[in-house]
Scaffold this motif. Structure first.
Motif, PDB file in Angstrom:
ATOM      1  N   THR A 189       1.240  -4.833 -11.558  1.00  0.00           N
ATOM      2  CA  THR A 189       0.732  -3.686 -12.301  1.00  0.00           C
ATOM      3  C   THR A 189       0.447  -2.532 -11.352  1.00  0.00           C
ATOM      4  OG1 THR A 189      -0.264  -5.107 -13.984  1.00  0.00           O
ATOM      5  CG2 THR A 189      -1.073  -2.847 -13.854  1.00  0.00           C
ATOM      6  N   VAL A 190       0.997  -1.371 -11.669  1.00  0.00           N
ATOM      7  CA  VAL A 190       0.820  -0.187 -10.828  1.00  0.00           C
ATOM      8  C   VAL A 190      -0.532   0.453 -11.114  1.00  0.00           C
ATOM      9  CG1 VAL A 190       1.729   2.095 -10.251  1.00  0.00           C
ATOM     10  CG2 VAL A 190       3.310   0.220 -10.813  1.00  0.00           C
ATOM     11  N   LYS A 191      -1.198   0.880 -10.054  1.00  0.00           N
ATOM     12  CA  LYS A 191      -2.461   1.597 -10.197  1.00  0.00           C
ATOM     13  C   LYS A 191      -2.439   2.821  -9.294  1.00  0.00           C
ATOM     14  CE  LYS A 191      -7.503   1.134  -9.908  1.00  0.00           C
ATOM     15  NZ  LYS A 191      -8.630   0.237  -9.599  1.00  0.00           N
ATOM     16  N   ALA A 192      -2.609   3.994  -9.896  1.00  0.00           N
ATOM     17  CA  ALA A 192      -2.702   5.229  -9.120  1.00  0.00           C
ATOM     18  C   ALA A 192      -4.125   5.369  -8.599  1.00  0.00           C
ATOM     19  CB  ALA A 192      -2.340   6.428  -9.992  1.00  0.00           C
ATOM     20  N   VAL A 193      -4.269   5.586  -7.319  1.00  0.00           N
ATOM     21  CA  VAL A 193      -5.595   5.746  -6.723  1.00  0.00           C
ATOM     22  C   VAL A 193      -5.583   6.951  -5.797  1.00  0.00           C
ATOM     23  CG1 VAL A 193      -6.135   3.286  -6.838  1.00  0.00           C
ATOM     24  CG2 VAL A 193      -5.068   4.211  -4.782  1.00  0.00           C
ATOM     25  N   GLY A 194      -6.742   7.564  -5.626  1.00  0.00           N
ATOM     26  CA  GLY A 194      -6.869   8.630  -4.647  1.00  0.00           C
ATOM     27  C   GLY A 194      -5.949   9.800  -4.894  1.00  0.00           C
ATOM     28  N   ARG A 195      -5.335  10.259  -3.799  1.00  0.00           N
ATOM     29  CA  ARG A 195      -4.483  11.435  -3.861  1.00  0.00           C
ATOM     30  C   ARG A 195      -3.049  11.089  -4.252  1.00  0.00           C
ATOM     31  NH1 ARG A 195      -5.341  13.700   2.059  1.00  0.00           N
ATOM     32  NH2 ARG A 195      -4.815  11.510   2.432  1.00  0.00           N
ATOM     33  N   GLU A 196      -2.271  12.146  -4.473  1.00  0.00           N
ATOM     34  CA  GLU A 196      -0.839  11.985  -4.737  1.00  0.00           C
ATOM     35  C   GLU A 196      -0.213  11.064  -3.698  1.00  0.00           C
ATOM     36  OE1 GLU A 196       2.738  13.852  -6.839  1.00  0.00           O
ATOM     37  OE2 GLU A 196       0.599  13.699  -7.253  1.00  0.00           O
ATOM     38  N   ARG A 197       0.594  10.132  -4.167  1.00  0.00           N
ATOM     39  CA  ARG A 197       1.314   9.155  -3.353  1.00  0.00           C
ATOM     40  C   ARG A 197       0.469   7.952  -2.931  1.00  0.00           C
ATOM     41  NH1 ARG A 197       6.392  10.618  -1.742  1.00  0.00           N
ATOM     42  NH2 ARG A 197       6.963  12.791  -2.042  1.00  0.00           N
ATOM     43  N   ASP A 198      -0.839   7.988  -3.169  1.00  0.00           N
ATOM     44  CA  ASP A 198      -1.656   6.806  -2.921  1.00  0.00           C
ATOM     45  C   ASP A 198      -1.540   5.897  -4.141  1.00  0.00           C
ATOM     46  OD1 ASP A 198      -2.435   8.025  -0.615  1.00  0.00           O
ATOM     47  OD2 ASP A 198      -4.508   8.400  -1.227  1.00  0.00           O
ATOM     48  N   GLY A 199      -1.409   4.606  -3.912  1.00  0.00           N
ATOM     49  CA  GLY A 199      -1.309   3.715  -5.051  1.00  0.00           C
ATOM     50  C   GLY A 199      -1.308   2.258  -4.665  1.00  0.00           C
ATOM     51  N   MET A 200      -1.510   1.414  -5.675  1.00  0.00           N
ATOM     52  CA  MET A 200      -1.520  -0.031  -5.500  1.00  0.00           C
ATOM     53  C   MET A 200      -0.582  -0.676  -6.508  1.00  0.00           C
ATOM     54  SD  MET A 200      -5.594  -0.869  -5.369  1.00  0.00           S
ATOM     55  CE  MET A 200      -6.681  -0.214  -4.102  1.00  0.00           C
ATOM     56  N   MET A 201      -0.169  -1.896  -6.190  1.00  0.00           N
ATOM     57  CA  MET A 201       0.484  -2.766  -7.154  1.00  0.00           C
ATOM     58  C   MET A 201      -0.244  -4.092  -7.063  1.00  0.00           C
ATOM     59  SD  MET A 201       4.517  -1.656  -6.883  1.00  0.00           S
ATOM     60  CE  MET A 201       4.954  -2.457  -8.434  1.00  0.00           C
ATOM     61  N   ILE A 202      -0.701  -4.580  -8.220  1.00  0.00           N
ATOM     62  CA  ILE A 202      -1.612  -5.721  -8.254  1.00  0.00           C
ATOM     63  C   ILE A 202      -1.029  -6.834  -9.121  1.00  0.00           C
ATOM     64  CG2 ILE A 202      -3.945  -6.473  -8.882  1.00  0.00           C
ATOM     65  CD1 ILE A 202      -4.780  -3.487  -8.600  1.00  0.00           C
ATOM     66  N   LYS A 203      -1.074  -8.062  -8.610  1.00  0.00           N
ATOM     67  CA  LYS A 203      -0.670  -9.235  -9.370  1.00  0.00           C
ATOM     68  C   LYS A 203      -1.691 -10.326  -9.084  1.00  0.00           C
ATOM     69  CE  LYS A 203       3.680 -10.700  -9.506  1.00  0.00           C
ATOM     70  NZ  LYS A 203       4.954 -11.385  -9.101  1.00  0.00           N
ATOM     71  N   GLY A 204      -2.537 -10.609 -10.071  1.00  0.00           N
ATOM     72  CA  GLY A 204      -3.604 -11.579  -9.844  1.00  0.00           C
ATOM     73  C   GLY A 204      -4.524 -11.094  -8.740  1.00  0.00           C
ATOM     74  N   GLU A 205      -4.671 -11.897  -7.687  1.00  0.00           N
ATOM     75  CA  GLU A 205      -5.526 -11.515  -6.565  1.00  0.00           C
ATOM     76  C   GLU A 205      -4.741 -10.836  -5.442  1.00  0.00           C
ATOM     77  OE1 GLU A 205      -7.644 -14.957  -5.267  1.00  0.00           O
ATOM     78  OE2 GLU A 205      -8.820 -15.131  -7.123  1.00  0.00           O
ATOM     79  N   GLU A 206      -3.429 -10.736  -5.633  1.00  0.00           N
ATOM     80  CA  GLU A 206      -2.608 -10.095  -4.602  1.00  0.00           C
ATOM     81  C   GLU A 206      -2.588  -8.580  -4.806  1.00  0.00           C
ATOM     82  OE1 GLU A 206       1.049 -12.150  -3.134  1.00  0.00           O
ATOM     83  OE2 GLU A 206       0.936 -13.058  -5.137  1.00  0.00           O
ATOM     84  N   VAL A 207      -2.659  -7.846  -3.708  1.00  0.00           N
ATOM     85  CA  VAL A 207      -2.652  -6.391  -3.752  1.00  0.00           C
ATOM     86  C   VAL A 207      -1.671  -5.857  -2.711  1.00  0.00           C
ATOM     87  CG1 VAL A 207      -3.991  -4.276  -3.453  1.00  0.00           C
ATOM     88  CG2 VAL A 207      -5.057  -6.290  -4.491  1.00  0.00           C
ATOM     89  N   ARG A 208      -0.842  -4.932  -3.135  1.00  0.00           N
ATOM     90  CA  ARG A 208       0.028  -4.201  -2.219  1.00  0.00           C
ATOM     91  C   ARG A 208      -0.322  -2.735  -2.354  1.00  0.00           C
ATOM     92  NH1 ARG A 208       0.245  -8.769  -1.277  1.00  0.00           N
ATOM     93  NH2 ARG A 208       2.079 -10.112  -1.016  1.00  0.00           N
ATOM     94  N   GLN A 209      -0.398  -2.042  -1.245  1.00  0.00           N
ATOM     95  CA  GLN A 209      -0.908  -0.677  -1.296  1.00  0.00           C
ATOM     96  C   GLN A 209      -0.179   0.221  -0.313  1.00  0.00           C
ATOM     97  OE1 GLN A 209      -5.141  -0.474  -0.877  1.00  0.00           O
ATOM     98  NE2 GLN A 209      -5.249   1.755  -0.970  1.00  0.00           N
ATOM     99  N   THR A 210      -0.025   1.472  -0.704  1.00  0.00           N
ATOM    100  CA  THR A 210       0.517   2.472   0.216  1.00  0.00           C
ATOM    101  C   THR A 210      -0.370   3.707   0.167  1.00  0.00           C
ATOM    102  OG1 THR A 210       2.497   3.721   0.839  1.00  0.00           O
ATOM    103  CG2 THR A 210       2.063   3.506  -1.507  1.00  0.00           C
ATOM    104  N   ARG A 211      -0.483   4.365   1.295  1.00  0.00           N
ATOM    105  CA  ARG A 211      -1.302   5.564   1.375  1.00  0.00           C
ATOM    106  C   ARG A 211      -0.441   6.696   1.913  1.00  0.00           C
ATOM    107  NH1 ARG A 211      -6.505   4.706   0.519  1.00  0.00           N
ATOM    108  NH2 ARG A 211      -7.045   6.737   1.413  1.00  0.00           N
ATOM    109  N   GLY A 212      -0.334   7.757   1.111  1.00  0.00           N
ATOM    110  CA  GLY A 212       0.450   8.899   1.549  1.00  0.00           C
ATOM    111  C   GLY A 212       1.931   8.607   1.561  1.00  0.00           C
ATOM    112  N   LYS A 213       2.639   9.320   2.409  1.00  0.00           N
ATOM    113  CA  LYS A 213       4.098   9.247   2.470  1.00  0.00           C
ATOM    114  C   LYS A 213       4.523   8.500   3.727  1.00  0.00           C
ATOM    115  CE  LYS A 213       8.037  12.438   2.755  1.00  0.00           C
ATOM    116  NZ  LYS A 213       8.369  13.870   2.802  1.00  0.00           N
ATOM    117  N   LEU A 214       5.117   7.330   3.555  1.00  0.00           N
ATOM    118  CA  LEU A 214       5.613   6.570   4.688  1.00  0.00           C
ATOM    119  C   LEU A 214       7.061   6.948   4.965  1.00  0.00           C
ATOM    120  CD1 LEU A 214       4.143   3.040   3.869  1.00  0.00           C
ATOM    121  CD2 LEU A 214       3.170   4.828   5.303  1.00  0.00           C
TER     122      LEU A 214
END
Length: 274
Positions: free
Chosen positions: A201-226
């Motif tokens: 499940t996608v979750k928008a957090v913080g500023r533009e391009r910050d976000g998470m993807m969550i499945k159960g207790e697992e979290v994947r996250q990116t901050r800004g532009k990689l």
């Protein structure tokens, strides 16, 4: 991963967005496609690359209505185990396929020369895939109205942004696919927030391009532009977060399997269009 610019549409208002294509507007004036009955169920989406492969979330929700996500394949040369010196290496992109996230039919294929395709689904939404290598899409021979199966190869990821009218002002910073959804009837962009891909499940957090993807207790996250590759313990911008995602998007053969003749490093080989 490319900067935004105004995008001209066919009789529609211009829109500025990141990802380089006017894919959100391409549906205006699109060719007629087979009629489909609206289905109340939400189309189940898969991560848009091959099952068993690990790609990376390199930009969280961004662009108009924070609708888009960027996913990049590994930046390691499988032959040497070393990083590609050029993050836009063609060899890097040609080692992987972008795949359809769900069943549907094509509503746009390289329209206006832009390196993208669009697929409409039974729930009235469209998925859009940008930065595809145009030559790979052409060789697969898709036409507007053709049926698509989940897991079908659409083209190789790349840094291509197409002509200026596609919306980008400069090249992408690394091989990736820019993925977003639109309303098929209005072409309005749908927020990426709360979208579900392969159970994440996608979750928008913080500023533009910050976000998470969550499945159960697992979290994947990116901050800004990689710059299109994996977070490691020493990647400061990642702040110790993981951004790796493994797809479960298994290729599904279509009834009539077409063979595409592709060029890879000057060598010809046959690849099943699946």
């Amino acid at each position: 991963m490319a900067s935004s610019a105004p995008v001209a549409s066919d009789g529609a208002a211009t829109t500025a967005w990141d990802g380089g294509s006017d894919a959100g507007n391409l549906e205006n004036g699109r060719a007629q496609a087979p009629e489909r009955r609206a289905a109340p169920a939400v189309t189940e989406l898969r991560l848009p690359w091959s099952a068993g492969e690990t790609w990376y979330l390199t930009s969280g929700p961004h662009s108009n209505r924070r609708s888009a996500l960027d996913f990049a394949p590994p930046n390691l040369d499988p032959r040497t185990g070393k990083l590609y010196a050029d993050p836009c290496s063609r060899k890097r992109g040609d080692a992987y396929w972008v795949r359809a996230a769900a069943d549907g039919y094509f509503t746009a294929v390289l329209r206006k020369g832009c390196p993208c395709v669009q697929i409409q689904h039974d729930d009235g939404t469209t998925t859009n895939y940008f930065h595809l290598r145009r030559s790979s899409v052409k060789r697969l021979g898709f036409k507007v109205g053709d049926p698509v199966r989940a897991g079908q190869a659409l083209g190789h990821p790349s840094c291509e942004v197409g002509p200026r009218k596609c919306g980008a002002t400069h090249p992408a910073s690394g091989v990736h696919v820019h993925f977003h959804r639109t309303n098929a009837a209005t072409a309005a962009r749908l927020p990426a927030d709360r979208a579900v891909l392969s159970g994440w499940t996608v979750k928008a957090v913080g500023r533009e391009r910050d976000g998470m993807m969550i499945k159960g207790e697992e979290v994947r996250q990116t901050r800004g532009k990689l710059v299109g590759w994996a977070c490691s313990p020493t990647t400061a911008i990642c702040q110790g977060k993981r951004n790796d995602l493994e797809s479960d998007n298994a290729p599904v053969p279509i009834t009539k399997t077409a063979q595409a003749l592709l060029l890879d490093g000057g060598k010809k080989h046959r690849v099943s269009r699946r």
